[in-house]
Design an enzyme around this catalytic site. Structure first.
Site, PDB file in Angstrom:
ATOM      1  N   TYR A  11       0.821  -1.217   0.000  1.00  0.00           N
ATOM      2  CA  TYR A  11       0.000   0.000   0.000  1.00  0.00           C
ATOM      3  C   TYR A  11       0.856   1.269   0.000  1.00  0.00           C
ATOM      4  O   TYR A  11       0.700   2.133  -0.871  1.00  0.00           O
ATOM      5  CB  TYR A  11      -0.932  -0.065   1.224  1.00  0.00           C
ATOM      6  CG  TYR A  11      -1.508   1.245   1.659  1.00  0.00           C
ATOM      7  CD1 TYR A  11      -2.326   1.989   0.809  1.00  0.00           C
ATOM      8  CD2 TYR A  11      -1.242   1.737   2.937  1.00  0.00           C
ATOM      9  CE1 TYR A  11      -2.857   3.200   1.224  1.00  0.00           C
ATOM     10  CE2 TYR A  11      -1.782   2.945   3.355  1.00  0.00           C
ATOM     11  CZ  TYR A  11      -2.584   3.676   2.500  1.00  0.00           C
ATOM     12  OH  TYR A  11      -3.097   4.867   2.915  1.00  0.00           O
ATOM     13  N   SER A 116       8.110   4.108  12.520  1.00  0.00           N
ATOM     14  CA  SER A 116       6.753   4.329  13.003  1.00  0.00           C
ATOM     15  C   SER A 116       6.741   5.122  14.297  1.00  0.00           C
ATOM     16  O   SER A 116       7.661   5.011  15.121  1.00  0.00           O
ATOM     17  CB  SER A 116       6.117   2.965  13.254  1.00  0.00           C
ATOM     18  OG  SER A 116       4.906   3.112  13.950  1.00  0.00           O
ATOM     19  N   TYR A 140       5.486  -4.574  17.917  1.00  0.00           N
ATOM     20  CA  TYR A 140       5.699  -3.996  16.586  1.00  0.00           C
ATOM     21  C   TYR A 140       6.590  -2.750  16.683  1.00  0.00           C
ATOM     22  O   TYR A 140       7.567  -2.596  15.948  1.00  0.00           O
ATOM     23  CB  TYR A 140       4.337  -3.648  15.957  1.00  0.00           C
ATOM     24  CG  TYR A 140       4.421  -2.649  14.834  1.00  0.00           C
ATOM     25  CD1 TYR A 140       4.950  -3.017  13.606  1.00  0.00           C
ATOM     26  CD2 TYR A 140       3.987  -1.336  15.015  1.00  0.00           C
ATOM     27  CE1 TYR A 140       5.050  -2.087  12.582  1.00  0.00           C
ATOM     28  CE2 TYR A 140       4.078  -0.406  13.996  1.00  0.00           C
ATOM     29  CZ  TYR A 140       4.620  -0.790  12.786  1.00  0.00           C
ATOM     30  OH  TYR A 140       4.720   0.138  11.784  1.00  0.00           O
ATOM     31  N   LYS A 144      10.627  -1.792  15.187  1.00  0.00           N
ATOM     32  CA  LYS A 144      11.067  -0.614  14.420  1.00  0.00           C
ATOM     33  C   LYS A 144      12.214   0.102  15.127  1.00  0.00           C
ATOM     34  O   LYS A 144      13.164   0.564  14.497  1.00  0.00           O
ATOM     35  CB  LYS A 144       9.887   0.342  14.202  1.00  0.00           C
ATOM     36  CG  LYS A 144       8.813  -0.222  13.277  1.00  0.00           C
ATOM     37  CD  LYS A 144       9.306  -0.305  11.833  1.00  0.00           C
ATOM     38  CE  LYS A 144       8.274  -0.910  10.912  1.00  0.00           C
ATOM     39  NZ  LYS A 144       8.707  -0.960   9.518  1.00  0.00           N
ATOM     40  N   PHE A 168       3.294   8.592  11.400  1.00  0.00           N
ATOM     41  CA  PHE A 168       2.168   8.511  12.310  1.00  0.00           C
ATOM     42  C   PHE A 168       1.133   7.621  11.595  1.00  0.00           C
ATOM     43  O   PHE A 168       1.515   6.606  11.057  1.00  0.00           O
ATOM     44  CB  PHE A 168       1.749   9.914  12.775  1.00  0.00           C
ATOM     45  CG  PHE A 168       2.709  10.380  13.864  1.00  0.00           C
ATOM     46  CD1 PHE A 168       4.060  10.558  13.590  1.00  0.00           C
ATOM     47  CD2 PHE A 168       2.293  10.517  15.183  1.00  0.00           C
ATOM     48  CE1 PHE A 168       4.980  10.877  14.597  1.00  0.00           C
ATOM     49  CE2 PHE A 168       3.198  10.844  16.191  1.00  0.00           C
ATOM     50  CZ  PHE A 168       4.529  11.023  15.914  1.00  0.00           C
ATOM     51  N   ARG A 220      -5.623  10.176  16.829  1.00  0.00           N
ATOM     52  CA  ARG A 220      -4.414   9.892  16.064  1.00  0.00           C
ATOM     53  C   ARG A 220      -4.155  10.996  15.047  1.00  0.00           C
ATOM     54  O   ARG A 220      -5.058  11.735  14.657  1.00  0.00           O
ATOM     55  CB  ARG A 220      -4.576   8.578  15.273  1.00  0.00           C
ATOM     56  CG  ARG A 220      -4.689   7.335  16.133  1.00  0.00           C
ATOM     57  CD  ARG A 220      -3.387   7.013  16.843  1.00  0.00           C
ATOM     58  NE  ARG A 220      -3.489   5.802  17.642  1.00  0.00           N
ATOM     59  CZ  ARG A 220      -3.948   5.765  18.900  1.00  0.00           C
ATOM     60  NH1 ARG A 220      -4.357   6.870  19.503  1.00  0.00           N
ATOM     61  NH2 ARG A 220      -3.995   4.610  19.554  1.00  0.00           N
ATOM     62  N   GLY A 283      -2.152  -2.041  24.359  1.00  0.00           N
ATOM     63  CA  GLY A 283      -1.031  -1.327  23.744  1.00  0.00           C
ATOM     64  C   GLY A 283      -1.418  -0.042  23.030  1.00  0.00           C
ATOM     65  O   GLY A 283      -0.564   0.641  22.465  1.00  0.00           O
TER      66      GLY A 283
END
Ligand code: UD1
Length: 324
Positions: A11, A116, A140, A144, A168, A220, A283
Site C-alpha cells: 500500500y 513508526s 511492533y 522498528k 504517524f 491519532r 497497547g
C-alpha cells in the site's frame, strides 16, 4: 538515482514508487507479494520477486547497482504483534538486518526506513517530537526501534547513511486514483470503516470510549500516503547529497478521534456505519500527535493532503471501485 523499493508492491510502497518515478528516478521493486499486490507494481518499475528472509536472493538483487534502498517490507499490525511476536521478530528484525547486510555488502550508501510513531509508546507530552523518549508499548514498535538502532551501527561501522521516517497513521490513496489495490484483512481504522461502509462488515468495533480525549475515543495523527511518499523521495535525495543520517517524524500535526473519522466517513460515503463500543485494545495510547517541525526543516516537507476529507474521499473512491 536508481532506487530499490523493498516491499514496493504494498500500500505505501505503491505510492512511494509513483513518487520516485515522477521525479525522474529509476525504480526497482523487491516484494514477496505476501500482502503486496502485482497490480500495485508500476509499469515503469523493474520487478524482482523475492523475500527479505532469502539472503541469497536479496544479495543478488542488491548487486544490480542501486544508489538507495527504501525498506517498506514489514508486518504492521500492532495488536497482532502482541500475540504473535515471533512473526515480527523474524520478518521485521531479521529481514531488516538481511537488507542492511546486503546493502553494505554491495556498497548501496543510502537507506530509507519505514519507521513508526509506535517507537514512542504512550506519549509523555504532545506533540511528540523526535527527542521524545522511545518506550514502545507494543512489540511492533519495538521491532522498528531495534531496526533504527541497528541502522545507527551500520552508519558508524559501514558508512550506510539513513533516513528513518517515523510515520504517524498512514491513510488515504493517490488523489489521482492511480493506485487501486486494497488491503486484505485490514486491522487499521480507516480501511475497517470502509469495509463497514461498503457492507463487507456489519459494524465497526470502537476500541474504548473512556480515554482522556475530546470524545473518549482514541486520537491519532492521520497522514496521507501521498504526503508520505513525497517525503521518501526528499529523504533519499537529501541523505544521498548530504551524507548525513536523520530520524524524522512524518505527521500532519492534527489529531482526529475515532468518532470524528466515523462522522466524516458517514458524510462522504452516505452510509450509516453502525458501531459498537468494546474494550480498549492492548497497547493503544489515548492520543498520538506529531510534531513535524524537523521534517519541515530538514526536508522542506509539509503535509498537503492530510485533511480527514481528502483522506476519506480518496480511500472511498478506491473501495467503491473495487466493489463495483
Ligand atoms: C499502529 C501504530 C502505528 C503504525 C500502525 C500500523 C501504535 C501506537 N501505533 O497505529 O505506529 O504505523 O499501527 O498499522 O502502535 N480502532 C478502532 N477500531 C478498529 C481499528 C482501530 O477503534 O477496528 C482505533 C484504535 O483503537 C486507535 C485508532 O482507531 O485509536 C487507530 O487505530 P489503527 O488504525 O489500528 O492504528 P494505530 O493503532 O494508531
Amino acid at each position: 538515482m536508481r532506487v530499490l523499493l523493498v516491499g514496493g508492491a504494498g500500500y505505501i510502497g505503491s505510492h512511494v514508487s509513483m513518487a520516485f518515478l515522477e521525479k525522474g528516478h529509476q525504480v526497482g521493486v523487491f516484494d514477496n507479494l505476501s500482502s503486496g499486490l502485482r497490480t500495485n507494481i508500476h509499469k515503469d518499475a523493474q520487478f524482482f520477486e523475492g523475500d527479505v528472509l532469502d539472503q541469497q536472493r536479496l544479495s543478488a538483487v542488491c548487486a544490480e547497482g542501486w544508489d538507495a534502498v527504501v525498506h517498506l517490507a514489514a508486518f504492521k499490525a500492532a495488536g497482532e504483534s502482541m500475540v504473535s511476536p515471533e512473526k515480527y521478530s523474524i520478518n521485521n528484525i531479521s529481514g531488516s538486518l538481511n537488507l542492511m547486510i546486503a546493502a553494505a555488502q554491495h556498497d548501496i550508501q543510502t537507506f530509507v526506513l519505514s519507521s513508526s510513531a509506535a517507537v514512542y509508546g504512550e506519549p509523555e507530552y504532545l506533540p511528540v517530537d523526535e527527542a521524545h523518549p522511545t518506550k514502545p508499548s507494543n512489540y511492533y514498535g519495538f521491532t522498528k526501534l531495534d531496526i533504527e538502532r541497528n541502522l545507527g551501527w551500520y552508519d558508524q561501522l559501514r558508512g550506510l547513511k539513513y533516513a528513518s521516517l517515523r510515520y504517524f497513521n498512514a491513510a488515504g490513496y493517490d488523489p489521482e486514483g492511480r493506485v487501486t489495490g486494497i488491503e486484505k484483512n485490514p486491522a487499521n481504522l480507516i480501511p475497517v470503516v470502509m469495509e463497514v461502509a461498503i457492507g463487507e462488515r456489519e459494524e465497526l468495533l470502537v476500541f474504548g470510549d473512556d480515554y482522556d480525549t475530546k470524545d473518549g475515543t482514541g486520537v491519532r495523527d492521520y497522514i496521507h500516503v501521498t504526503d508520505l511518499a513525497e517525503a521518501h523521495v526528499k529523504a533519499a535525495e537529501q541523505v544521498a547529497a548530504s551524507r548525513n543520517s536523520m530520524v524524522v517524524n512524518l505527521g500532519s500535526e492534527a489529531g482526529l478521534s475515532v468518532l470524528e473519522i466515523v462522522e466524516s466517513a458517514r458524510r462522504i460515503t452516505g452510509s450509516k456505519i453502525p458501531l459498537n463500543i468494546v474494550e480498549r485494545r492492548a497497547g493503544d495510547p489515548a492520543k498520538l500527535i506529531a510534531s513535524a517541525k524537523l521534517a519541515s526543516e530538514l526536508l522542506n516537507w509539509k503535509a498537503r493532503y492530510s485533511s480527514a476529507e481528502e483522506i476519506i474521499e480518496t480511500t472511498w473512491r478506491v473501495y467503491k471501485k473495487a466493489h463495483g
